[in-house]
Design an enzyme around this catalytic site. Structure first.
Site, mmCIF file in Angstrom:
data_model
loop_
_atom_site.group_PDB
_atom_site.id
_atom_site.type_symbol
_atom_site.label_atom_id
_atom_site.label_comp_id
_atom_site.label_asym_id
_atom_site.label_seq_id
_atom_site.Cartn_x
_atom_site.Cartn_y
_atom_site.Cartn_z
ATOM 1 N N HIS A 92 0.831 -1.198 0.000
ATOM 2 C CA HIS A 92 0.000 0.000 0.000
ATOM 3 C C HIS A 92 0.869 1.253 0.000
ATOM 4 C CE1 HIS A 92 -3.050 2.750 2.138
ATOM 5 N NE2 HIS A 92 -3.517 2.533 0.921
ATOM 6 N N HIS B 298 -0.554 10.826 -2.400
ATOM 7 C CA HIS B 298 -1.840 10.429 -1.833
ATOM 8 C C HIS B 298 -2.750 11.599 -1.488
ATOM 9 C CE1 HIS B 298 -4.610 9.342 1.476
ATOM 10 N NE2 HIS B 298 -4.737 8.212 0.802
#
Length: 209
Positions: A27, A73
């Site tokens: 991730h 992100h």
């Protein structure tokens, strides 16, 4: 007659998911071991033999007003870089000058794909790349970038189901998965309309049933 090429890319990712009862996905690379969403982080995830790595993309403009996909992100720079303000308010050149942790740059998507290809070639492996459409209007630039990612198994996901639907419309051969931060009763209808290979739910939305 040759096999229909359209479902092949989806089926490749579906098979990976269905044959792994528990799958370790890197991730944002290996975010616990290196600055998230950096080339160093993705190298660590690949070194740990993750069958899939995940990243987030924003479609930003360079100095020539050309769109590039950069890997980060948050919608703001403050948490993960030495910059401040909204990602979309800055040029690609400015973003690339920032420190994203440990001297790492914010990478271009193309750089991560090149790293993944190099690793798979050297190790005779196949790593799936999960691209999350994070910033606004990322569907079309991501679909346009697919020609440069040929041969890499791809899963495209997003919390923005309108962008995900647009991507599916533009590139129906590719596997998609809607993301949810909370339970929504229309999840199944959404998944079916997208021909999704998976539904990615927040742990808060899951119970044994």
């Amino acid at each position: 007659m040759s096999a229909d090429p359209l479902p092949t890319k989806r089926m490749q990712v579906q098979q990976l998911i269905s044959t792994n009862g528990f799958m370790l996905i890197g991730h944002r690379g290996a975010a616990g071991l290196a600055p998230e969403n950096t080339l160093q982080s993705f190298r660590f995830a690949l070194d740990w033999n993750c069958p899939m790595v995940e990243l987030d993309v924003y479609a930003c403009m360079d100095k020539n007003r050309q769109t590039e996909l950069v890997v980060i992100h948050d919608d703001k720079l403050n948490r993960t870089t030495t910059g401040r303000g909204r990602v979309m308010d800055h040029s690609v050149e400015h973003l690339r000058r920032l420190d994203a942790g440990g001297g790492q740059q914010i990478p271009r998507l193309s750089e991560v794909v090149a790293l993944l290809r190099r690793h798979d070639r050297e190790h005779q492996s196949t790593t799936t790349l999960n691209i999350e459409l994070k910033g606004p209007a990322t569907a079309a630039p991501t679909a346009a970038a697919l020609t440069g990612m040929e041969g890499v198994p791809l899963l495209i996901s997003s919390f923005d189901h309108e962008q995900l639907a647009l991507f599916h419309q533009l590139a129906p051969a590719y596997a998609v998965a809607p993301l949810y931060d909370r339970f929504r009763p229309d999840w199944q209808a959404t998944a079916e309309s997208l021909q999704a290979v998976a539904v990615n739910l927040s742990a808060r939305a899951v119970n044994p049933d």
